[in-house]
Design a protein around this motif. Sequence first.
Motif, PDB file in Angstrom:
ATOM      1  N   LEU A 160       0.849  -1.111   0.117  1.00  0.00           N
ATOM      2  CA  LEU A 160      -0.028  -0.018  -0.021  1.00  0.00           C
ATOM      3  C   LEU A 160       0.855   1.268   0.025  1.00  0.00           C
ATOM      4  CD1 LEU A 160      -2.810  -1.058   2.656  1.00  0.00           C
ATOM      5  CD2 LEU A 160      -3.061  -0.552   0.233  1.00  0.00           C
ATOM      6  N   ASP A 161       0.726   2.074  -0.848  1.00  0.00           N
ATOM      7  CA  ASP A 161       1.495   3.248  -1.072  1.00  0.00           C
ATOM      8  C   ASP A 161       1.365   4.204   0.294  1.00  0.00           C
ATOM      9  OD1 ASP A 161       1.871   2.763  -3.475  1.00  0.00           O
ATOM     10  OD2 ASP A 161       0.308   4.156  -4.302  1.00  0.00           O
ATOM     11  N   GLY A 162       2.648   4.616   0.818  1.00  0.00           N
ATOM     12  CA  GLY A 162       3.149   5.271   1.912  1.00  0.00           C
ATOM     13  C   GLY A 162       2.796   4.937   3.357  1.00  0.00           C
ATOM     14  N   THR A 163       2.672   3.622   3.177  1.00  0.00           N
ATOM     15  CA  THR A 163       2.530   2.453   4.384  1.00  0.00           C
ATOM     16  C   THR A 163       4.016   2.415   5.300  1.00  0.00           C
ATOM     17  OG1 THR A 163       0.612   1.523   3.512  1.00  0.00           O
ATOM     18  CG2 THR A 163       1.811   0.490   5.207  1.00  0.00           C
ATOM     19  N   VAL A 164       4.007   2.772   6.471  1.00  0.00           N
ATOM     20  CA  VAL A 164       4.866   2.382   7.466  1.00  0.00           C
ATOM     21  C   VAL A 164       4.388   1.372   8.256  1.00  0.00           C
ATOM     22  CG1 VAL A 164       6.386   3.341   9.208  1.00  0.00           C
ATOM     23  CG2 VAL A 164       5.951   4.825   7.325  1.00  0.00           C
ATOM     24  N   GLN A 165       5.129   0.424   8.441  1.00  0.00           N
ATOM     25  CA  GLN A 165       4.728  -0.698   9.531  1.00  0.00           C
ATOM     26  C   GLN A 165       5.789  -0.870  10.418  1.00  0.00           C
ATOM     27  OE1 GLN A 165       2.494  -4.355   7.669  1.00  0.00           O
ATOM     28  NE2 GLN A 165       3.977  -4.013   5.848  1.00  0.00           N
ATOM     29  N   SER A 166       5.139  -0.977  11.822  1.00  0.00           N
ATOM     30  CA  SER A 166       6.017  -1.149  12.850  1.00  0.00           C
ATOM     31  C   SER A 166       5.075  -2.101  13.946  1.00  0.00           C
ATOM     32  CB  SER A 166       6.604  -0.013  13.420  1.00  0.00           C
ATOM     33  OG  SER A 166       7.371  -0.032  14.328  1.00  0.00           O
ATOM     34  N   VAL A 167       5.593  -2.014  15.038  1.00  0.00           N
ATOM     35  CA  VAL A 167       5.013  -2.969  15.921  1.00  0.00           C
ATOM     36  C   VAL A 167       4.699  -2.250  17.346  1.00  0.00           C
ATOM     37  CG1 VAL A 167       6.437  -5.130  15.516  1.00  0.00           C
ATOM     38  CG2 VAL A 167       7.175  -3.700  17.270  1.00  0.00           C
ATOM     39  N   LEU A 168       3.598  -2.462  17.849  1.00  0.00           N
ATOM     40  CA  LEU A 168       3.232  -1.898  19.320  1.00  0.00           C
ATOM     41  C   LEU A 168       3.028  -3.199  20.310  1.00  0.00           C
ATOM     42  CD1 LEU A 168       2.621   0.808  20.494  1.00  0.00           C
ATOM     43  CD2 LEU A 168       0.178   0.245  20.176  1.00  0.00           C
ATOM     44  N   THR A 169       3.861  -3.478  20.951  1.00  0.00           N
ATOM     45  CA  THR A 169       3.890  -4.607  21.670  1.00  0.00           C
ATOM     46  C   THR A 169       4.229  -4.560  23.120  1.00  0.00           C
ATOM     47  OG1 THR A 169       4.934  -7.029  21.579  1.00  0.00           O
ATOM     48  CG2 THR A 169       6.441  -5.109  20.949  1.00  0.00           C
ATOM     49  N   GLY A 170       3.701  -5.574  23.798  1.00  0.00           N
ATOM     50  CA  GLY A 170       4.161  -5.606  25.263  1.00  0.00           C
ATOM     51  C   GLY A 170       5.584  -6.271  25.438  1.00  0.00           C
ATOM     52  N   THR A 171       6.074  -6.654  24.480  1.00  0.00           N
ATOM     53  CA  THR A 171       7.414  -7.240  24.581  1.00  0.00           C
ATOM     54  C   THR A 171       8.604  -6.205  24.410  1.00  0.00           C
ATOM     55  OG1 THR A 171       6.481  -9.361  23.292  1.00  0.00           O
ATOM     56  CG2 THR A 171       8.990  -9.020  23.119  1.00  0.00           C
ATOM     57  N   ILE A 172       9.432  -6.557  25.346  1.00  0.00           N
ATOM     58  CA  ILE A 172      10.611  -5.772  24.976  1.00  0.00           C
ATOM     59  C   ILE A 172      11.334  -5.630  23.676  1.00  0.00           C
ATOM     60  CG2 ILE A 172      11.272  -5.838  27.520  1.00  0.00           C
ATOM     61  CD1 ILE A 172      13.387  -7.543  27.118  1.00  0.00           C
ATOM     62  N   LYS A 173      12.126  -4.789  23.362  1.00  0.00           N
ATOM     63  CA  LYS A 173      12.167  -4.382  21.902  1.00  0.00           C
ATOM     64  C   LYS A 173      13.317  -5.404  21.534  1.00  0.00           C
ATOM     65  CE  LYS A 173      14.216  -0.891  18.467  1.00  0.00           C
ATOM     66  NZ  LYS A 173      14.566   0.271  18.585  1.00  0.00           N
ATOM     67  N   SER A 174      14.219  -5.962  22.110  1.00  0.00           N
ATOM     68  CA  SER A 174      15.294  -7.059  21.818  1.00  0.00           C
ATOM     69  C   SER A 174      14.436  -8.089  21.524  1.00  0.00           C
ATOM     70  CB  SER A 174      16.564  -7.054  22.688  1.00  0.00           C
ATOM     71  OG  SER A 174      15.727  -7.591  24.098  1.00  0.00           O
ATOM     72  N   ASN A 175      13.468  -8.567  22.319  1.00  0.00           N
ATOM     73  CA  ASN A 175      12.791  -9.929  21.975  1.00  0.00           C
ATOM     74  C   ASN A 175      12.008  -9.916  21.070  1.00  0.00           C
ATOM     75  OD1 ASN A 175      14.320 -10.820  24.364  1.00  0.00           O
ATOM     76  ND2 ASN A 175      12.574 -10.867  25.505  1.00  0.00           N
ATOM     77  N   ALA A 176      11.212  -8.690  20.681  1.00  0.00           N
ATOM     78  CA  ALA A 176      10.295  -8.455  19.420  1.00  0.00           C
ATOM     79  C   ALA A 176      10.975  -8.393  18.176  1.00  0.00           C
ATOM     80  CB  ALA A 176       9.672  -7.063  19.700  1.00  0.00           C
ATOM     81  N   VAL A 177      12.227  -7.933  18.234  1.00  0.00           N
ATOM     82  CA  VAL A 177      13.011  -8.074  17.224  1.00  0.00           C
ATOM     83  C   VAL A 177      13.432  -9.796  16.795  1.00  0.00           C
ATOM     84  CG1 VAL A 177      15.403  -7.517  16.069  1.00  0.00           C
ATOM     85  CG2 VAL A 177      14.066  -5.840  17.126  1.00  0.00           C
ATOM     86  N   HIS A 178      13.907 -10.164  17.901  1.00  0.00           N
ATOM     87  CA  HIS A 178      14.204 -11.889  17.802  1.00  0.00           C
ATOM     88  C   HIS A 178      13.040 -12.693  17.332  1.00  0.00           C
ATOM     89  CE1 HIS A 178      18.182 -11.624  19.390  1.00  0.00           C
ATOM     90  NE2 HIS A 178      17.847 -11.340  20.630  1.00  0.00           N
ATOM     91  N   LYS A 179      11.887 -12.376  17.725  1.00  0.00           N
ATOM     92  CA  LYS A 179      10.662 -13.035  17.298  1.00  0.00           C
ATOM     93  C   LYS A 179      10.280 -12.779  15.983  1.00  0.00           C
ATOM     94  CE  LYS A 179       8.693 -12.555  22.170  1.00  0.00           C
ATOM     95  NZ  LYS A 179       7.381 -12.393  22.913  1.00  0.00           N
ATOM     96  N   LEU A 180      10.536 -11.619  15.514  1.00  0.00           N
ATOM     97  CA  LEU A 180      10.139 -11.387  14.208  1.00  0.00           C
ATOM     98  C   LEU A 180      11.257 -11.822  13.001  1.00  0.00           C
ATOM     99  CD1 LEU A 180       7.749  -8.183  14.180  1.00  0.00           C
ATOM    100  CD2 LEU A 180       7.382 -10.450  14.796  1.00  0.00           C
ATOM    101  N   THR A 181      12.459 -11.514  13.336  1.00  0.00           N
ATOM    102  CA  THR A 181      13.504 -11.792  12.498  1.00  0.00           C
ATOM    103  C   THR A 181      13.782 -13.453  12.377  1.00  0.00           C
ATOM    104  OG1 THR A 181      14.586  -9.768  13.439  1.00  0.00           O
ATOM    105  CG2 THR A 181      16.153 -11.714  12.478  1.00  0.00           C
TER     106      THR A 181
END
Length: 238
Positions: free
Chosen positions: A105-126
């Motif tokens: 979709l044009d102009g879309t930025v995707q990120s996360v809003l999560t209760g998980t701490i950042k380092s763990n969120a990165v591990h989970k998705l990566t």
Amino acid sequence: MSRLVLWNVDLTLVDVSIITREAYADAFRKVTGRPLVKLTQHNGRPDSEIVFETLAINGIVAEDDHLPEFLEALGEAFGARRKRLTKDGRTMAGAADALKAVARLDGTVQSVLTGTIKSNAVHKLTAFGLDRHVDFEVGGYGEEVYPKATLLQVAQGRARQKYGGTFDGGNTVMIGDSARDVQAARIAGASMIAVATGRSLPAELHEAGADVVLPDLSNPSEVVAAVAGLTSPARKAG
């Protein structure tokens, strides 16, 4: 136009609950010197809140240094297990295709809003290759001691700072699986797509005020249509 799509992580995009429980047990033992007996339900809550409740239900009186120590230990314990994520965890149905489709979709930025701490969120998705369409820099995470609605607004501010333009309630969509996610979006004035893949029933998600409730993410076209419809100029004008 610009649009911001904020994804919850656990039970929306991935399920790595086995690893999470083990990491909490390790962190608890490291910080308190005692074995973890009870772990509270997450249910859309941030790690910072879960830590305090876990200490309390296990008979530990929280002290000022407990939270930072526990979150650091949690990150270390989870990171040590990151190679097991694909073996002992799973992506939720359609997650990869939904992220990829929304990214078109044009102009879309995707990120996360999560209760998980950042380092763990990165591990989970990566671990599952879900990170390629996600800008982690503008997300909101569990070590940030804000209510989730405030954290959503913090993420909007980060997106504005990085990308310019306007990211507000009219062009921000949250996608999550819990009634708490829905309530946060409502309070922050953002749109909400709820998926019934967590512990909240479809009726609960509707009642909480979700704009759209989907059974899961297995139909990417359905997800894209919902995101586009909730961020259209006509919707914003309304």
